[in-house]
Design a protein around this motif. Structure first.
Motif, PDB file in Angstrom:
ATOM      1  N   LEU B 180       0.835  -1.206   0.000  1.00  0.00           N
ATOM      2  CA  LEU B 180       0.000   0.000   0.000  1.00  0.00           C
ATOM      3  C   LEU B 180       0.867   1.252   0.000  1.00  0.00           C
ATOM      4  N   LEU B 181       1.949   1.195   0.743  1.00  0.00           N
ATOM      5  CA  LEU B 181       2.847   2.350   0.793  1.00  0.00           C
ATOM      6  C   LEU B 181       3.447   2.612  -0.589  1.00  0.00           C
ATOM      7  N   ARG B 182       3.817   1.536  -1.266  1.00  0.00           N
ATOM      8  CA  ARG B 182       4.398   1.680  -2.589  1.00  0.00           C
ATOM      9  C   ARG B 182       3.383   2.329  -3.541  1.00  0.00           C
ATOM     10  N   ILE B 183       2.165   1.828  -3.494  1.00  0.00           N
ATOM     11  CA  ILE B 183       1.116   2.407  -4.331  1.00  0.00           C
ATOM     12  C   ILE B 183       0.920   3.868  -3.977  1.00  0.00           C
ATOM     13  N   ASN B 184       0.950   4.159  -2.692  1.00  0.00           N
ATOM     14  CA  ASN B 184       0.772   5.529  -2.233  1.00  0.00           C
ATOM     15  C   ASN B 184       1.885   6.427  -2.758  1.00  0.00           C
ATOM     16  N   ARG B 185       3.101   5.906  -2.734  1.00  0.00           N
ATOM     17  CA  ARG B 185       4.218   6.707  -3.226  1.00  0.00           C
ATOM     18  C   ARG B 185       4.064   7.006  -4.716  1.00  0.00           C
ATOM     19  N   ALA B 186       3.384   6.090  -5.419  1.00  0.00           N
ATOM     20  CA  ALA B 186       3.142   6.317  -6.841  1.00  0.00           C
ATOM     21  C   ALA B 186       1.981   7.285  -7.071  1.00  0.00           C
ATOM     22  N   GLY B 187       1.409   7.834  -5.979  1.00  0.00           N
ATOM     23  CA  GLY B 187       0.412   8.897  -6.150  1.00  0.00           C
ATOM     24  C   GLY B 187      -0.988   8.540  -5.720  1.00  0.00           C
TER      25      GLY B 187
END
Ligand SMILES: Nc1ncnc2c1ncn2[C@@H]1O[C@H](COP(=O)(O)OP(=O)(O)OP(=O)(O)O)[C@@H](O)[C@H]1O
Ligand SMILES: Nc1ncnc2c1ncn2[C@@H]1O[C@H](COP(=O)(O)OP(=O)(O)OP(=O)(O)O)[C@@H](O)[C@H]1O
Ligand SMILES: [Mg+2]
Ligand SMILES: [Mg+2]
Lengths: 293, 225, 293, 225
Positions: B180-187
């Motif tokens: 989820l954090l990775r997805i979040n970092r992608a915007g």
């Protein structure tokens, strides 16, 4: 667009496979309902035809005045033939009439001998009439100068007509009841199959499916199940009718049976159309309440 | 991206699930929603994707009033959001692959795209070898991960995850949170309702705490309690 | 034990209330199926009665030898009355026969005058017979010394018999098809309602319920729904039959309609029994496969 | 009370969920069952209450072979066990009260007994004021507590709790665990499959760790990992 269609078909087919129980129940219910409806319609059509042949026997007898020339008589027959409601005209000479009477009473009853040459019977014509137009024909005949007296068994004809009409009405009434029952029962069945899958529908909507996206495969599935059920019913009707009409023809040759090849294609077409439409409509309507999420 | 102004939700039977909620979540944020059982977290999430309508107040997603959307428009709202449901909401008569693919099919994705993206996202949640199983043949944690895979496969602009690690062991939970954090970092905006104190306390992201339907705390780098 | 019964009833009732849609669908399907079946049975019974009155018209005429004393004639009539298959015997004197003939041909056709006093017709007796025993009666009459000759329209009677038999057979066949369809459709419907609740059944078993504990309320519920559906069907049949028979009596007074108060109680009883049993059995059987947990 | 000897469970499709499990749990024990998602914990529990039968090996409950029980006997086995299902398994068309009461009705309990015991156990799990709600009107954590209430209302000789705190906040989780401890102290065997590291580490009870269907650790006063 094409992809959507393709998807809907694929979905519907795989849903039928997945929900084998639901599909089986739907198809068998549709098939049985339509088979009963079809059998009833076929029976009713045949009874109607039978009633028709009974009605075709209704006749009026006109006794002619004495001493008409053969020419006038044949002119008369032609004239009567033209009357509305007349199906068939037959001239019965006084000699013929006496012979018939003798036969009716028994050949050796002595009637012919007793009467001898002084045949008291008049010439007559027998007119097969449309029962509904009997009165009209009777009047027309009475008005003819060549005709002495008209004899028609009005009461009997009235009864025959009433009975055949009553049977038609009864058949129609039962058919209507049956049609309504078929409609409701098939709709109910499809409603239950949709109900059994309401959770699925709900989830689809929550994941972002539009109503149309969900409805497409559902309606197609209902159509297919209705179609298959109707085809099964039609096939059963086809073979059943063939078997039964063979039976009747061999054991009751004088009962007219409507020929299968003429009758069944249209009945089967009707059943298939009904099944398909009911399947599709039933699905679409039942689905509506579960789409409100 | 997600805004609530004076929002209350009263369920039939006078159950006040949310009471005068005011909150703004900007695009790209990562927000933990915490609070005791029955506090109103799931209700909050349901209001956002339009399963429930607010009794009072305004729920805005991308500036649009969710409570006033016409029924025809709601599916399009839902496609922009990826939701991990607390009770998974999987289609039990379809395979894992089909469940995940369904979110793509809804958008009219091509077969090629589906065959490319679904296996990719299944391997992200560690279920590549269970693609042909049906939900009822999965363990609880596996089902939960299918629900997550379905939520993210479309690349939504926001993910609403309702206790996405409730049935997962700590290690797998961390894998999921990292995802989820990775997805979040992608915007992508992420709202995660959770009871996982260890995770919330470690990450120090924005924490909104709800109790009895009210926001009792809203800290930019908060902890569970 | 009593507590279990009480619980099963309470559960069944509250389940009917909870599952309003399922209950409504079941009741309406059962009601319509049974109504169609009932209507059909009623129609068939009436047609059978009608066929019976037609058959009752079948008669044989025996011409008597000349010069029998009135005493011997009346002895003869009594003797014929005793024959198996004879329903009614009527003596027709030669004078009566001549009068009838004249009437048939038209009063002023001159037959009566032409014949004058030399009436060529014999005395006769008209015998209404059981169509099936017609041949037997004919033989017996022929063997009597007082009888000269026996006249029976064998062919016509054969046809009438064949037609009425064919109609009975057709009615029976349709009724059988309808009965099977009703059975399967009702069973299918109940299977679907049970199917819609299979998750519930599974949970009950996992929590420690015995099969009997689950089955009790389910079967009772099926019974109640079947019972209610059947009662609705019976009520509809009752009023519908009253209305229709009133209509027929007033417009077709000569068609015999079986009286409602005699016919309907037993038909209604049959429907209610069928509905109740089908509801219970359908539930019990459908449940079986979901109890295996 | 619960014994497994050489137990394997292979689901259709060659899914080996349990592989040669040997374990004895004595009456009155409190055992944590831990392991990653998909390890086989729920399968273990299902074998005990007879939802699944072992592919190989012997499962004994109170000395009786569960795999060989006749169908008629299984309900009586299940009444002696209280099960908290991972997915709750509540009857959605009945109230909370009726769901809990159902476990009592099955045993033929009287109406008086039901009216006495159900409210008591509902207040133990903190749901006394939701008795008339239906499961779908409850939050996830509330549903989970109903499942627990139903499991303990009959006073079973063993409670099998499959992640009974997965949907609960830490405070409520502790309440529930304390409740289970209390029941255990009163003599009930408790087997709790869980991912709640904090709880396992704090309580230091017997811990059985499963991974890939095998027991990798069995410690009398163990920790989560
Ligand atoms: N459909 C409904 N009808 C009536 N009451 C409801 C409904 N859904 C939820 N509630 C009630 O609203 C309150 C908030 O529920 P919600 O599901 O939002 O809690 P939550 O914070 O998600 O809890 P949890 O952590 O246990 O999942 C609860 O008291 C619940 O019983
Ligand atoms: N009915 C089934 N059919 C086929 N495979 C199954 C079935 N039930 C479970 N499995 C598989 O068996 C394995 C063990 O499942 P189980 O539910 O026991 O795991 P678990 O330890 O409870 O996991 P979790 O912590 O996620 O609940 C998993 O890989 C799962 O996919
Ligand atoms: Mg929740
Ligand atoms: Mg599990």
């Amino acid at each position: 667009m094409i992809r959507m269609w393709w998807r809907a078909w694929a979905e519907a087919l795989s849903s039928i496979r997945r929900n084998a129980l639901l599909s089986g129940v739907s198809v068998s219910t549709v098939a049985l309902c339509l088979l009963v409806l079809g059998a009833f319609v076929l029976a009713a059509l045949n009874l109607q035809a039978l009633a028709g042949t009974v009605e075709a026997q209704v006749e009026v007898r006109a006794f002619l005045k004495d001493g008409l020339s053969p020419q006038r008589t044949s002119q008369l027959v032609t004239a009567v033939q033209e009357l509305a409601g007349v199906r068939e005209v037959k001239f019965v000479s006084r000699g013929e009439a006496l012979r018939r009477l003798g036969e009716q009473l028994g050949k050796d009853s002595g009637v012919l001998e007793a009467v001898g040459d002084s045949n008291p019977l008049p010439d007559a014509i027998e007119v097969k009439v449309e029962p509904r137009l009997m009165d009209q024909v009777t009047e027309a005949l009475s008005a003819m100068s060549e005709v002495d007296r008209v004899l028609g068994r009005r009461e009997l004809v009235g009864r025959i007509l009433a009975v055949t009409q009553a049977m038609k009405a009864l058949g129609l009434g039962l058919a209507a009841l049956l049609a309504v029952a078929t409609l409701v029962v098939i709709a109910n069945t499809i409603r239950l199959t949709v109900f059994a899958r309401r959770a699925e529908v709900r989830i689809m909507k929550l994941v972002g499916a539009t109503d149309g996206f969900i409805r497409g495969p559902f309606v197609l599935e209902g159509m297919m199940l209705g179609f298959v059920g109707a085809v099964v019913a039609s096939a059963a009707a086809w073979y059943g009718y063939g078997w039964l009409s063979g039976l009747v023809r061999s054991s009751l040759p004088f009962i007219p049976v409507l020929p299968r090849d003429q009758l069944l294609p249209s009945v089967a077409l009707g059943l298939v159309a009904l099944g398909t439409v009911l399947g599709a409509l039933g699905s679409a309507i039942s689905l509506r309440r579960f789409l409100r999420v | 991206m997600i805004e609530m102004y004076g929002v209350s939700k009263v369920y039939p039977g006078q159950v006040v699930a949310l009471d005068d909620i005011n909150l703004r979540i900007r695009g790209g944020e990562f927000v933990f929603l915490v609070g005791p059982s029955g506090a109103g977290k799931s209700t909050f999430v349901r209001l956002v994707y339009g399963e429930e309508r607010p009794t009072r107040g305004l729920v805005l997603v991308d500036g649009r009033n969710v409570g006033r959307l016409r029924p025809r428009e709601i599916p399009y709202l839902r496609r922009r959001l990826g939701v991990v449901f607390q009770d998974f909401k999987l289609l039990n008569d379809r395979t894992v692959f089909e469940n995940v693919a369904f979110a793509l099919r809804v958008t009219g994705a091509s077969g090629r795209e589906i065959r490319r993206r679904v296996p990719a996202v299944l391997s992200l949640v560690g279920l590549e070898d269970r693609a042909r199983a049906r939900p009822l043949e999965l363990s609880g944690g596996e089902q939960q991960r299918v629900s997550l895979a379905r939520a993210i496969v479309t690349g939504p602009s926001a993910v609403l995850a309702d206790e996405p690690t409730g049935n997962l062991d700590p290690d797998t939970s961390w894998d999921i949170v990292n995802l989820l954090l990775r997805i979040n970092r992608a915007g992508t905006t992420v709202v995660m309702a959770t009871h996982a104190k260890a995770i919330v306390d470690r990450l120090r992201m924005r924490v909104v705490a709800i109790e009895n339907g009210r926001i009792i705390r809203d800290e930019p780098r908060g902890s569970y309690s």
